[in-house]
Design a protein around this motif. Structure first.
Motif, mmCIF file in Angstrom:
data_model
loop_
_atom_site.group_PDB
_atom_site.id
_atom_site.type_symbol
_atom_site.label_atom_id
_atom_site.label_comp_id
_atom_site.label_asym_id
_atom_site.label_seq_id
_atom_site.Cartn_x
_atom_site.Cartn_y
_atom_site.Cartn_z
ATOM 1 N N UNK A 30 0.829 -1.209 0.000
ATOM 2 C CA UNK A 30 0.000 0.000 0.000
ATOM 3 C C UNK A 30 0.863 1.260 0.000
ATOM 4 N N UNK A 31 0.196 2.397 -0.183
ATOM 5 C CA UNK A 31 0.873 3.684 -0.184
ATOM 6 C C UNK A 31 0.348 4.599 0.899
ATOM 7 N N UNK A 32 0.352 5.917 0.614
ATOM 8 C CA UNK A 32 -0.073 6.957 1.564
ATOM 9 C C UNK A 32 -1.261 7.707 0.983
ATOM 10 N N UNK A 33 -2.217 8.115 1.826
ATOM 11 C CA UNK A 33 -2.450 7.672 3.193
ATOM 12 C C UNK A 33 -3.386 6.469 3.139
ATOM 13 N N UNK A 34 -2.887 5.297 3.469
ATOM 14 C CA UNK A 34 -3.608 4.075 3.161
ATOM 15 C C UNK A 34 -3.128 2.943 4.065
ATOM 16 N N UNK A 35 -3.741 1.796 3.901
ATOM 17 C CA UNK A 35 -3.424 0.599 4.682
ATOM 18 C C UNK A 35 -3.665 -0.624 3.806
ATOM 19 N N UNK A 36 -3.396 -1.836 4.307
ATOM 20 C CA UNK A 36 -3.701 -3.029 3.506
ATOM 21 C C UNK A 36 -5.165 -3.164 3.109
ATOM 22 N N UNK A 37 -6.063 -2.425 3.766
ATOM 23 C CA UNK A 37 -7.479 -2.476 3.380
ATOM 24 C C UNK A 37 -7.677 -2.062 1.923
ATOM 25 N N UNK A 38 -6.722 -1.344 1.381
ATOM 26 C CA UNK A 38 -6.816 -0.907 -0.011
ATOM 27 C C UNK A 38 -6.864 -2.091 -0.977
ATOM 28 N N UNK A 120 5.823 -7.833 -12.126
ATOM 29 C CA UNK A 120 5.634 -6.621 -11.334
ATOM 30 C C UNK A 120 4.440 -5.843 -11.864
ATOM 31 N N UNK A 121 3.621 -5.346 -10.935
ATOM 32 C CA UNK A 121 2.525 -4.427 -11.275
ATOM 33 C C UNK A 121 2.668 -3.197 -10.395
ATOM 34 N N UNK A 122 2.622 -2.008 -10.991
ATOM 35 C CA UNK A 122 2.610 -0.776 -10.199
ATOM 36 C C UNK A 122 1.427 0.075 -10.607
ATOM 37 N N UNK A 123 0.888 0.786 -9.626
ATOM 38 C CA UNK A 123 -0.290 1.623 -9.826
ATOM 39 C C UNK A 123 0.015 3.042 -9.376
ATOM 40 N N UNK A 124 -0.252 4.009 -10.257
ATOM 41 C CA UNK A 124 -0.329 5.436 -9.928
ATOM 42 C C UNK A 124 1.009 6.148 -9.780
ATOM 43 N N UNK A 175 -8.604 11.497 -6.383
ATOM 44 C CA UNK A 175 -9.569 10.675 -7.129
ATOM 45 C C UNK A 175 -10.915 11.386 -7.083
ATOM 46 N N UNK A 176 -11.158 12.320 -8.006
ATOM 47 C CA UNK A 176 -12.323 13.208 -7.909
ATOM 48 C C UNK A 176 -13.666 12.498 -7.866
ATOM 49 N N UNK A 177 -13.766 11.307 -8.437
ATOM 50 C CA UNK A 177 -15.055 10.622 -8.495
ATOM 51 C C UNK A 177 -15.182 9.494 -7.484
ATOM 52 N N UNK A 178 -14.266 9.430 -6.531
ATOM 53 C CA UNK A 178 -14.333 8.370 -5.523
ATOM 54 C C UNK A 178 -14.526 8.987 -4.144
ATOM 55 N N UNK A 179 -15.494 8.481 -3.409
ATOM 56 C CA UNK A 179 -15.733 8.915 -2.033
ATOM 57 C C UNK A 179 -15.246 7.805 -1.108
ATOM 58 N N UNK A 180 -14.184 8.038 -0.345
ATOM 59 C CA UNK A 180 -13.677 6.981 0.537
ATOM 60 C C UNK A 180 -14.729 6.579 1.572
ATOM 61 N N UNK A 181 -14.749 5.299 1.865
ATOM 62 C CA UNK A 181 -15.723 4.733 2.785
ATOM 63 C C UNK A 181 -15.071 4.460 4.131
ATOM 64 N N UNK A 182 -15.875 3.999 5.076
ATOM 65 C CA UNK A 182 -15.323 3.617 6.373
ATOM 66 C C UNK A 182 -14.338 2.453 6.237
ATOM 67 N N UNK A 183 -14.515 1.621 5.206
ATOM 68 C CA UNK A 183 -13.542 0.554 4.973
ATOM 69 C C UNK A 183 -12.164 1.116 4.660
ATOM 70 N N UNK A 184 -12.124 2.319 4.066
ATOM 71 C CA UNK A 184 -10.861 2.993 3.797
ATOM 72 C C UNK A 184 -10.359 3.756 5.011
ATOM 73 N N UNK A 269 -7.227 3.990 -8.379
ATOM 74 C CA UNK A 269 -7.925 3.312 -9.466
ATOM 75 C C UNK A 269 -8.354 1.904 -9.101
ATOM 76 N N UNK A 270 -7.600 1.238 -8.231
ATOM 77 C CA UNK A 270 -7.950 -0.130 -7.837
ATOM 78 C C UNK A 270 -9.169 -0.166 -6.926
ATOM 79 N N UNK A 271 -9.516 0.955 -6.299
ATOM 80 C CA UNK A 271 -10.744 1.051 -5.515
ATOM 81 C C UNK A 271 -11.897 1.600 -6.353
ATOM 82 N N UNK A 272 -11.582 2.451 -7.310
ATOM 83 C CA UNK A 272 -12.611 3.037 -8.168
ATOM 84 C C UNK A 272 -13.161 2.026 -9.170
ATOM 85 N N UNK A 273 -12.274 1.239 -9.756
ATOM 86 C CA UNK A 273 -12.681 0.237 -10.758
ATOM 87 C C UNK A 273 -12.037 -1.108 -10.404
ATOM 88 N N UNK A 274 -12.447 -1.698 -9.276
ATOM 89 C CA UNK A 274 -11.762 -2.912 -8.812
ATOM 90 C C UNK A 274 -11.855 -4.084 -9.785
#
Length: 302
Positions: A30-38, A120-124, A175-184, A269-274
């Motif tokens: 994971x990255x910032x500001x984030x956790x394995x929940x991502x 290897x896969x990298x995002x963002x 991420x203008x079109x994503x609203x983070x949830x309590x899971x995030x 993007x992995x949360x917006x279009x999983x």
């Protein structure tokens, strides 16, 4: 999933896992500001494909250990990744998936120990070589002002006292079109309420930003990963502009590497279009192994 623990690179790492323990390791960073929940959408899919999917809390993100360091260099993060490969019993068939800081750590780890990582896969985050000119790019400097703020006095206090609304604003800018949830947000709040965690999280930027501004960290001395590399980027990313992903096309060494830019998504993007991101990741990591190459040709798909 309950957290498990292991020792790697002199630190206790917490992680969640899914899939058969004897399957090929798929390490998700994971990255910032984030956790394995991502990775909550991707881990089950990797497990279904037969991988031992593991998502650790990065150094300084409790319940992983919080070292008493003001600065953390990217090479330290890479050493963590390769030490986790050993600690988790990874083989030559292991794959590496990283977002944001996890992408930086993953690229450095894959380049430093190519025999450990099959794909290897990298995002963002584009390769650091591509980001060489970012320090002089006005629009990108504006996007990166959050990183510069980490160097200012009082940054730790501001992060420790930040409420959920502050992180929502940051995520919405990226991420203008994503609203983070309590899971995030709930796991993130738990991390930042832990003693020492705000300092440890900001240590990433304090070890990297000054070197970026001086031109050292983004020099050609930082190698490109030689493995087949899938690089994913959202066209609406408000953290790192899509232009830097576009400049990565043709720059990844392995001929099986490619760059994919997804329309209508931003930094997470992995949360917006999983489903779409999961399809791309699985297609890449389940493909037959190809030895690292020094070839320069790279078919890329924008």
């Amino acid at each position: 999933m309950a957290a498990r623990f292991t020792r790697a690179n002199g630190l206790t790492f917490a992680y969640v896992e899914a899939g058969p323990p004897d399957g090929p390791l798929a390490l998700c960073l994971h990255g910032f500001p984030d956790t394995p929940a991502t990775w909550r959408h991707l881990l089950p899919r990797l497990a279904e494909a037969g991988f031992h999917a593991v998502a650790p809390w990065a150094r300084g993100y409790p319940p992983t250990g919080v070292p008493d360091r003001v600065r953390v260099e990217p090479d330290t993060l890479a050493a963590d990744v390769n030490a986790l490969h050993r600690a988790l019993g990874g083989g030559r068939d292991a794959v590496l998936i990283g977002h944001d800081w996890g992408a930086i750590a993953g690229m450095r780890a894959a380049a430093a120990a190519p025999e450990r990582w099959r794909r290897l896969v990298t995002l963002a985050v584009p390769p650091e070589r591509v980001l060489l000119g970012a320090a002089g790019d006005g629009p990108q400097v504006v996007r990166s002002r959050y990183a510069l703020a980490a160097l200012l006095p009082g940054a730790e206090h501001r992060m420790a006292s930040a409420d959920a609304a502050g992180f929502v604003r940051l995520w919405r800018r990226w991420s203008p079109d994503y609203v983070p949830t309590e899971d995030d947000l709930a796991p993130l709040r738990a991390v930042l309420r832990s003693p020492g965690a705000p300092r440890a999280v900001l240590a990433y930027y304090r070890g990297f930003v000054p070197a970026v501004l001086s031109g050292r960290a983004l020099s050609h001395r930082v190698p490109l990963p030689p493995q087949p590399h899938l690089m994913l980027h959202g066209r609406d990313d408000g953290c790192i502009g899509v232009v830097w992903a576009e400049r990565s096309i043709g720059r990844l060494p392995h001929p099986a590497s490619r760059v994919v830019i997804l329309d209508g998504v931003g930094h997470f993007l992995h949360l917006e279009r999983p489903d779409d991101v999961g399809d791309l990741v699985l297609d890449h990591v389940v493909a037959p192994g190809t030895p690292p190459s020094t070839a320069t040709a790279q078919p890329s798909t924008p």
